[in-house]
Design an enzyme around this catalytic site. Structure first.
Site, short mmCIF file in Angstrom:
data_model
loop_
_atom_site.label_atom_id
_atom_site.label_comp_id
_atom_site.label_asym_id
_atom_site.label_seq_id
_atom_site.Cartn_x
_atom_site.Cartn_y
_atom_site.Cartn_z
N ALA A 166 -4.11 2.51 -67.22
CA ALA A 166 -5.14 1.60 -66.46
C ALA A 166 -5.17 2.21 -65.07
O ALA A 166 -6.13 2.50 -64.61
CB ALA A 166 -4.37 0.23 -66.61
N ASP A 167 -4.03 2.86 -64.59
CA ASP A 167 -4.12 3.23 -63.27
C ASP A 167 -4.90 4.49 -63.07
O ASP A 167 -5.77 4.74 -62.24
CB ASP A 167 -2.57 3.63 -62.71
CG ASP A 167 -1.88 2.46 -62.31
OD1 ASP A 167 -2.55 1.70 -61.52
OD2 ASP A 167 -0.90 2.29 -62.63
#
Length: 414
Positions: A166-167
């Protein structure tokens, strides 16, 4: 060298992974990136661990080629210093908690009211507004909210991915948005205000399972290394381990069973002629393939699969990846400096034919503080006073990549 972003200045009020990845990509392309950190501790990713000769692995990965300014943003003086630097920059990136940048006087609307040519990117977990705006947004949590955890793992056990997906997704869209905004500014003179959400970036990456669920009403199954729509596509046993095989079309199936496994009768077996047939009879297909692959060693089978043009891969552990023959042969490793030692770093994936990425050192906390105070308009005496009172802090330089006093890095000699 004429790098794509030479002459572009980025000020980043960033921490952790997503925004630092975005700005590191910009630094690799030639941008000057000024990283604003807290006095004393700095970006908390510095201390996730100390495995890279005393520096955190995340921090080394994400922060090469940047300048570090250590300043206390709780003080009026500290905020004025950062604002002066932003007022001279082309791009401002921040991933603080929602509303924090505005409280520091670094709201996008306020900044661009004075300088409409500025590009501002606000990166957050869930985006501005909505019921989740103020929720904590660690990578694992966003993976869960985006549905990624629900399709990752085995039928018995859901898991998060082994990297901060996600990052990384948000960081890549952040960097992409900066490039697009700078391109538009070159045409029109107008900057941009951009919001990037970790949730939305990750849901975008959910394309295939998301659309499958949308149009079938069913939850895609967790399938380990297998694939819901393709067979054979999994890890198969060898005499001394396992190998991954991914057959994506019917000609690939024929090549596998005739040219590699030596069982040509399976090519026209009505249970396996088309991919739809093979998926429908997945258990039988996988069992028959596994029975054959176990006849060879991993190295032998890998060579046979490559010669026949059948997609396959060995399951490599990290030590094997560091010594991967493809990366070695393509000369993808360089040496950069960190606070305590020189270390290997991988060149960015995008290779320009005429220029190499700028593989700068990883800064020590506050390494560039005094020079940046002077750049922000302070006199030498004022800068020294600010440092003496702890409003800002000066760090020592890292062990430069040009310093040959260390031995070879963990890759060893090529």
């Amino acid at each position: 060298m004429n790098r794509p972003l030479d002459g572009v200045t980025v000020v980043a009020l960033e921490q952790a992974v997503a925004a630092p990845l975005a700005t590191r990509n910009l630094a690799d392309l030639g941008a000057r990136v000024i990283k604003v950190e807290r006095v004393g501790r700095g970006d908390f990713a510095r201390d996730y661990d100390h495995v890279v000769h005393g520096t955190g692995a995340h921090f080394v990965w994400l922060n090469r080629g940047k300048e570090s300014l250590a300043v206390d943003l709780k003080t009026d003086e500290g905020r004025r210093i950062v604002r002066r630097l932003v007022d001279r920059a082309d791009v401002f990136v921040q991933n603080l908690a929602p509303g924090a940048a505005a409280r520091l006087g670094l709201d996008a609307a306020e900044l661009r009211a004075e300088r409409p040519e500025l590009v501002v990117v606000n990166l957050s977990g869930y985006g501005a507004g909505g019921p989740y705006e103020h929720r904590k947004a660690y990578d694992m949590l966003v993976q869960a909210e985006a549905g990624l955890v629900s399709i990752t793992g085995t039928p018995a056990t859901p898991v998060k991915t082994g990297i901060p997906t996600a990052d990384i997704a948000a960081g890549m869209y952040c960097a992409q948005s900066v490039l697009a905004a700078l391109l538009r500014r070159a045409r029109t003179g107008e900057g941009a205000t951009v919001d990037v959400s970790m949730l939305e970036a990750t849901v975008e990456w959910m394309g295939y399972p998301l659309y499958t669920s949308m149009h079938t009403g069913e939850q895609p199954a967790r399938m380990g290394l297998s694939h819901g729509a393709i067979a054979p596509y999994d890890a198969y046993p060898t005499r001394d381990g396992q190998i991954l095989i991914g057959v994506q079309n019917d000609s690939g199936w024929r090549a596998l069973v005739t040219g590699v496994l030596g069982v040509p009768d399976l090519a026209d077996d009505p249970r396996f002629v088309t991919n739809l047939d093979r998926v429908r009879n997945r258990a039988e297909c996988d069992a028959l393939v596994a029975e054959q692959t176990a006849r060879w060693s991993t190295v032998e089978l890998d060579a046979r699969l490559a010669a026949a043009g059948v997609p396959a891969a060995e399951v490599r552990e990290m030590g094997e990846v560091l010594a991967h023959p493809q990366l070695r042969e393509r000369d993808r490793w360089r040496t950069i400096g960190t606070e305590h030692a020189r270390v290997p770093a991988l060149l960015p994936p995008a290779t320009f034919a005429d220029v190499e990425a700028r593989m700068g050192d990883v800064p020590a906390l506050g390494q560039h503080t005094r020079a940046l105070l002077l750049e922000a308009g302070l006199t030498a005496a004022e800068a020294d006073d600010v440092l003496a009172r702890g409003v800002a802090a000066q760090g020592r330089p890292p062990r430069s990549a040009a310093d040959g006093s260390d031995g070879p890095g963990p890759l060893g000699p090529a």
